[in-house]
Design an enzyme around this catalytic site. Structure first.
Site, PDB file in Angstrom:
ATOM      1  N   ARG A   1       7.356  20.468   3.237  1.00 30.09           N
ATOM      2  CA  ARG A   1       6.922  21.606   2.610  1.00 30.09           C
ATOM      3  C   ARG A   1       8.140  22.622   2.427  1.00 30.09           C
ATOM      4  O   ARG A   1       8.443  23.511   2.900  1.00 30.09           O
ATOM      5  CB  ARG A   1       5.992  22.363   3.606  1.00 30.09           C
ATOM      6  CG  ARG A   1       4.708  21.519   3.582  1.00 30.09           C
ATOM      7  CD  ARG A   1       3.299  22.155   4.396  1.00 30.09           C
ATOM      8  NE  ARG A   1       2.864  23.343   3.621  1.00 30.09           N
ATOM      9  CZ  ARG A   1       1.892  24.089   4.074  1.00 30.09           C
ATOM     10  NH1 ARG A   1       1.589  23.822   5.317  1.00 30.09           N
ATOM     11  NH2 ARG A   1       1.439  25.222   3.547  1.00 30.09           N
TER      12      ARG A   1
ATOM     13  N   CYS B   1       5.600  19.796   8.032  1.00 27.27           N
ATOM     14  CA  CYS B   1       4.515  19.949   8.902  1.00 27.27           C
ATOM     15  C   CYS B   1       3.729  18.448   8.702  1.00 27.27           C
ATOM     16  O   CYS B   1       4.085  17.689   8.074  1.00 27.27           O
ATOM     17  CB  CYS B   1       3.634  21.120   8.774  1.00 27.27           C
ATOM     18  SG  CYS B   1       2.793  21.056   7.506  1.00 27.27           S
TER      19      CYS B   1
ATOM     20  N   ARG C   1      -7.014  27.623  14.083  1.00 26.35           N
ATOM     21  CA  ARG C   1      -6.318  28.225  13.205  1.00 26.35           C
ATOM     22  C   ARG C   1      -6.959  28.835  12.254  1.00 26.35           C
ATOM     23  O   ARG C   1      -6.189  29.695  11.214  1.00 26.35           O
ATOM     24  CB  ARG C   1      -5.239  27.327  12.762  1.00 26.35           C
ATOM     25  CG  ARG C   1      -3.954  26.966  13.916  1.00 26.35           C
ATOM     26  CD  ARG C   1      -3.014  26.071  13.395  1.00 26.35           C
ATOM     27  NE  ARG C   1      -2.350  26.904  12.122  1.00 26.35           N
ATOM     28  CZ  ARG C   1      -1.406  26.624  11.225  1.00 26.35           C
ATOM     29  NH1 ARG C   1      -1.017  25.194  11.509  1.00 26.35           N
ATOM     30  NH2 ARG C   1      -1.165  27.097  10.358  1.00 26.35           N
TER      31      ARG C   1
ATOM     32  N   ARG D   1       3.613  28.431   8.926  1.00 26.28           N
ATOM     33  CA  ARG D   1       4.381  28.636   7.842  1.00 26.28           C
ATOM     34  C   ARG D   1       4.338  29.873   6.867  1.00 26.28           C
ATOM     35  O   ARG D   1       5.062  30.408   6.293  1.00 26.28           O
ATOM     36  CB  ARG D   1       4.012  27.487   6.769  1.00 26.28           C
ATOM     37  CG  ARG D   1       4.460  26.178   7.235  1.00 26.28           C
ATOM     38  CD  ARG D   1       4.503  25.152   6.265  1.00 26.28           C
ATOM     39  NE  ARG D   1       4.902  25.589   4.963  1.00 26.28           N
ATOM     40  CZ  ARG D   1       6.199  25.186   4.664  1.00 26.28           C
ATOM     41  NH1 ARG D   1       7.017  24.601   5.180  1.00 26.28           N
ATOM     42  NH2 ARG D   1       6.742  25.795   3.545  1.00 26.28           N
TER      43      ARG D   1
ATOM     44  N   ASP E   1      -6.893  21.675  -0.035  1.00 26.21           N
ATOM     45  CA  ASP E   1      -7.675  22.038   1.259  1.00 26.21           C
ATOM     46  C   ASP E   1      -8.854  21.612   1.570  1.00 26.21           C
ATOM     47  O   ASP E   1      -9.694  21.896   2.521  1.00 26.21           O
ATOM     48  CB  ASP E   1      -7.629  23.675   1.698  1.00 26.21           C
ATOM     49  CG  ASP E   1      -6.030  23.930   1.866  1.00 26.21           C
ATOM     50  OD1 ASP E   1      -5.153  23.373   2.147  1.00 26.21           O
ATOM     51  OD2 ASP E   1      -5.763  25.428   1.507  1.00 26.21           O
TER      52      ASP E   1
ATOM     53  N   LYS F   1      -8.695  33.367   5.332  1.00 22.48           N
ATOM     54  CA  LYS F   1      -7.342  33.521   6.126  1.00 22.48           C
ATOM     55  C   LYS F   1      -6.097  33.472   5.213  1.00 22.48           C
ATOM     56  O   LYS F   1      -5.392  34.126   5.400  1.00 22.48           O
ATOM     57  CB  LYS F   1      -7.331  32.151   7.011  1.00 22.48           C
ATOM     58  CG  LYS F   1      -6.120  31.695   7.368  1.00 22.48           C
ATOM     59  CD  LYS F   1      -5.836  30.415   8.284  1.00 22.48           C
ATOM     60  CE  LYS F   1      -5.503  29.286   7.212  1.00 22.48           C
ATOM     61  NZ  LYS F   1      -4.302  28.966   6.838  1.00 22.48           N
ATOM     62  N   ASN F   2      -6.183  32.616   4.207  1.00 25.16           N
ATOM     63  CA  ASN F   2      -5.089  32.366   3.345  1.00 25.16           C
ATOM     64  C   ASN F   2      -4.925  33.535   2.349  1.00 25.16           C
ATOM     65  O   ASN F   2      -3.731  33.927   1.725  1.00 25.16           O
ATOM     66  CB  ASN F   2      -4.934  31.063   2.474  1.00 25.16           C
ATOM     67  CG  ASN F   2      -4.897  29.862   3.378  1.00 25.16           C
ATOM     68  OD1 ASN F   2      -4.343  30.203   4.586  1.00 25.16           O
ATOM     69  ND2 ASN F   2      -5.166  28.609   2.908  1.00 25.16           N
TER      70      ASN F   2
HETATM   71  C1  EPZ Z   1      -0.982  27.714   0.551  1.00 25.44           C
HETATM   72  O1  EPZ Z   1       0.381  27.082   1.005  1.00 25.44           O
HETATM   73  C2  EPZ Z   1      -1.688  27.424   1.651  1.00 25.44           C
HETATM   74  N1  EPZ Z   1      -1.459  28.204   2.843  1.00 25.44           N
HETATM   75  C3  EPZ Z   1      -2.168  26.176   1.992  1.00 25.44           C
HETATM   76  O2  EPZ Z   1      -3.329  26.010   2.779  1.00 25.44           O
HETATM   77  C4  EPZ Z   1      -2.591  25.209   0.675  1.00 25.44           C
HETATM   78  O3  EPZ Z   1      -2.743  23.764   0.961  1.00 25.44           O
HETATM   79  C5  EPZ Z   1      -1.572  25.389  -0.312  1.00 25.44           C
HETATM   80  O4  EPZ Z   1      -1.162  26.838  -0.558  1.00 25.44           O
HETATM   81  C6  EPZ Z   1      -1.989  24.838  -1.755  1.00 25.44           C
HETATM   82  O5  EPZ Z   1      -3.053  25.314  -2.001  1.00 25.44           O
HETATM   83  C7  EPZ Z   1      -1.651  29.656   2.821  1.00 25.44           C
HETATM   84  O6  EPZ Z   1      -2.050  30.197   1.961  1.00 25.44           O
HETATM   85  C8  EPZ Z   1      -1.213  30.223   4.116  1.00 25.44           C
HETATM   86  P1  EPZ Z   1       2.214  25.868  -2.271  1.00 25.44           P
HETATM   87  P2  EPZ Z   1       1.656  27.275   0.376  1.00 25.44           P
HETATM   88  O7  EPZ Z   1       3.484  26.511  -2.068  1.00 25.44           O
HETATM   89  O8  EPZ Z   1       1.671  28.252  -0.429  1.00 25.44           O
HETATM   90  C9  EPZ Z   1       5.466  22.401  -3.134  1.00 25.44           C
HETATM   91  C10 EPZ Z   1      -4.445  25.403   4.977  1.00 25.44           C
HETATM   92  O9  EPZ Z   1      -5.045  24.366   5.246  1.00 25.44           O
HETATM   93  N2  EPZ Z   1       6.515  23.536  -2.989  1.00 25.44           N
HETATM   94  O10 EPZ Z   1       1.353  26.344  -2.978  1.00 25.44           O
HETATM   95  O11 EPZ Z   1       2.683  27.211   1.265  1.00 25.44           O
HETATM   96  C11 EPZ Z   1       4.691  22.339  -1.865  1.00 25.44           C
HETATM   97  O12 EPZ Z   1       5.600  21.260  -1.021  1.00 25.44           O
HETATM   98  C12 EPZ Z   1      -3.121  25.612   4.343  1.00 25.44           C
HETATM   99  O13 EPZ Z   1      -5.089  26.519   4.926  1.00 25.44           O
HETATM  100  C13 EPZ Z   1       7.826  23.435  -3.211  1.00 25.44           C
HETATM  101  O14 EPZ Z   1       8.097  22.158  -3.757  1.00 25.44           O
HETATM  102  O15 EPZ Z   1       1.411  25.805  -0.794  1.00 25.44           O
HETATM  103  C14 EPZ Z   1       3.453  21.659  -2.297  1.00 25.44           C
HETATM  104  O16 EPZ Z   1       3.719  20.114  -2.841  1.00 25.44           O
HETATM  105  C15 EPZ Z   1      -2.307  24.281   4.298  1.00 25.44           C
HETATM  106  N3  EPZ Z   1       8.636  24.493  -2.987  1.00 25.44           N
HETATM  107  C16 EPZ Z   1       3.184  22.404  -3.671  1.00 25.44           C
HETATM  108  O17 EPZ Z   1       4.478  23.185  -3.863  1.00 25.44           O
HETATM  109  C17 EPZ Z   1       8.208  25.706  -2.667  1.00 25.44           C
HETATM  110  O18 EPZ Z   1       9.355  26.528  -2.433  1.00 25.44           O
HETATM  111  C18 EPZ Z   1       2.265  23.485  -3.577  1.00 25.44           C
HETATM  112  O19 EPZ Z   1       2.522  24.345  -2.176  1.00 25.44           O
HETATM  113  C19 EPZ Z   1       6.868  25.806  -2.238  1.00 25.44           C
HETATM  114  C20 EPZ Z   1       5.869  24.711  -2.660  1.00 25.44           C
END
Ligand code: EPZ
Length: 421
Positions: free
Chosen positions: A121, A116, A400, A92, A308, A22-23
């Site tokens: 996020r 969320c 989802r 998202r 995850d 999915k991701n």
């Molecule tokens: C991806 O989300 C995945 N989603 C998430 O999976 C997964 O938990 C996450 O990566 C971490 O591996 C998809 O791929 C669709 P990040 P993403 O930006 O890219 C912070 C699931 O259950 N951050 O890597 O949105 C953030 O808050 C989902 O399938 C900022 O500070 O996650 C977090 O602490 C849930 N500023 C960290 O970085 C930003 O602009 C990593 O988040 C972006 C992120």
């Protein structure tokens, strides 16, 4: 609304085939917008989030359809560059259309996704990266208005945030940079396999990218990209979920169509916990005889232990004798499953971003509430080993991200079915 009903106590046995990721599929679907041509994506799972992305792409003006695991998308010449709140607020990953729309149309208006249930996020890294490529950004009425005068320009970008690298921000900036003028380097890029898969798809479209899978990605902008045919990688989080389920029930399961090298962190922890793992080319056999041992786990960006799979690991440790400490370093508030697991008899305490898990002999089935996708998976795993019946409510979270989850567990011998509430 549906619920999943599980009667615990059966050892899982047999084979399960892992679906496409999915991701990986979601950002790749957004990437198709970078060309007006048709792209064909294979091995795409049939999930609610995929349907949401198809709806979003259609609302942007693309022709998009899903049939038997294959998604066909033809963006065409003109796109409507507005991603509405109605769709972005439900998923998202919709924010992934920002980079491609900006690069193709010079303009994008994308609703800001809210926080969320797994915590805050923000999208500051997405915005910072695209600004570095020359986009002007304004936030108005809950939308990001992004605009570029003529063309995006390649740049040196550092994409590190308070919690390390960002998977989707790396993807967004990499996609936009493919059509920018000149060279872009992304430092502190996310190294997740989904980023590598996206880069491979972009390269099939004609992009020039090197370094994907490392913390420094280099992109040489090209004038135009073309459509491509591409199979999405297997879902490492679905695979991990079945690995934990097999381990918790003390079963013997062959997990097929996974990439074992994506599971190194999980295999390392499970080997310490006393689970036997036999790795084949695209398979992993999971067996357990005897008692589990407690292990401490900290979630980290790839190749570390994935956030995850944190909830699923907790379900396993909740029936492992001794004390395990699980520390969440990506989303420090991602612990909604703790109170539900405790309703099933687990003994888990929270101390800041750490959960202290005192393993209990037996969980007992209970009605529980799914709060997010991976929390739901953890409750299913707990239900498989609990005494009596567990009802997992709000199953739409599971839908989802897990394709035919109850059919797959049933085929492994679990007593599990779906009912209308
Ligand atoms: C991806 O989300 C995945 N989603 C998430 O999976 C997964 O938990 C996450 O990566 C971490 O591996 C998809 O791929 C669709 P990040 P993403 O930006 O890219 C912070 C699931 O259950 N951050 O890597 O949105 C953030 O808050 C989902 O399938 C900022 O500070 O996650 C977090 O602490 C849930 N500023 C960290 O970085 C930003 O602009 C990593 O988040 C972006 C992120």
């Amino acid at each position: 609304m549906d619920k999943i009903v599980i009667t615990g106590g059966r050892k899982l046995k047999g084979e399960v085939r892992i679906s496409g990721s999915k991701n990986s599929a979601l950002p790749i679907m957004a990437a198709t917008l970078l060309s007006e041509d048709e792209s064909v994506l294979e091995n795409v799972p049939d999930l609610r989030d995929i349907q949401t992305m198809l709806r979003l792409l259609r609302s942007l003006g693309a022709r998009a359809q899903f049939e038997k695991g294959t998604v066909t998308i033809k963006p065409g010449r003109n796109l409507n560059p507005i991603a509405p709140y109605k769709l972005v607020s439900t998923m998202r990953a919709s924010v992934c259309v920002l980079g491609p729309l900006l690069a193709r149309m010079g303009h994008a208006e994308v609703s800001i996704p809210g926080g969320c249930v797994i915590g805050l996020r923000p999208i500051d890294l997405h915005l910072k990266g695209l600004q570095a490529l020359g986009a002007k950004m304004e936030i108005q009425h809950g939308y990001v208005h992004a605009r570029v005068k003529r063309k995006l320009k390649g740049s040196e970008i550092f994409l590190g945030g308070a919690f390390g690298s960002s998977v989707l921000a790396t993807g967004n900036v990499m996609m936009a940079a493919c059509l920018a003028q000149g060279r872009t380097s992304i430092e502190n890029a996310a190294c997740e396999p989904e980023v590598v898969d996206l880069a491979n798809f972009l390269k099939k479209m004609g992009a020039k990218i090197t370094g994907e899978g490392s913390p420094r990605i280099e992109i040489e902008g090209v004038k135009k990209l073309h459509g491509a045919k591409f199979p999405v990688i297997p879902d490492r989080i679905e695979a991990g979920t079945f690995i934990f389920a097999a381990a918790v029930t003390g079963g013997d399961v062959a997990i097929k169509n996974l990439e074992p090298s994506h599971q190194n962190a999980v295999m390392d922890k499970l080997a310490q916990a006393g689970v036997r793992l036999e790795r084949g080319k695209n398979t992993l056999r999971v067996r357990r005889k005897g008692r589990l041992k407690p292990v401490d786990v900290t979630t980290l960006p790839y190749p570390g232990f994935p956030t995850d799979l944190q909830a699923q690991m907790m379900a396993l440790m909740s029936v492992t004798p001794g004390i395990s400490v699980i520390t969440e370093k990506i989303y420090p508030d991602r612990f909604m499953h703790v109170s539900e697991l405790n309703r099933m008899g687990s003994r888990i305490m929270l101390e800041g971003p750490s959960a202290i898990v005192h393993g209990v002999k037996q969980l007992s089935g209970a009605p529980v509430m799914a709060s997010d996708l991976r929390a739901s998976a953890a409750l299913v795993i707990a239900g498989l080993v609990a005494e009596g019946t567990t009802e997992v409510h709000r199953v739409y979270h599971l839908d989802r991200g897990y394709e035919k989850i109850e059919e797959k567990f049933s085929a492994l011998g679990a007593s599990i079915h779906r009912e209308k509430e």
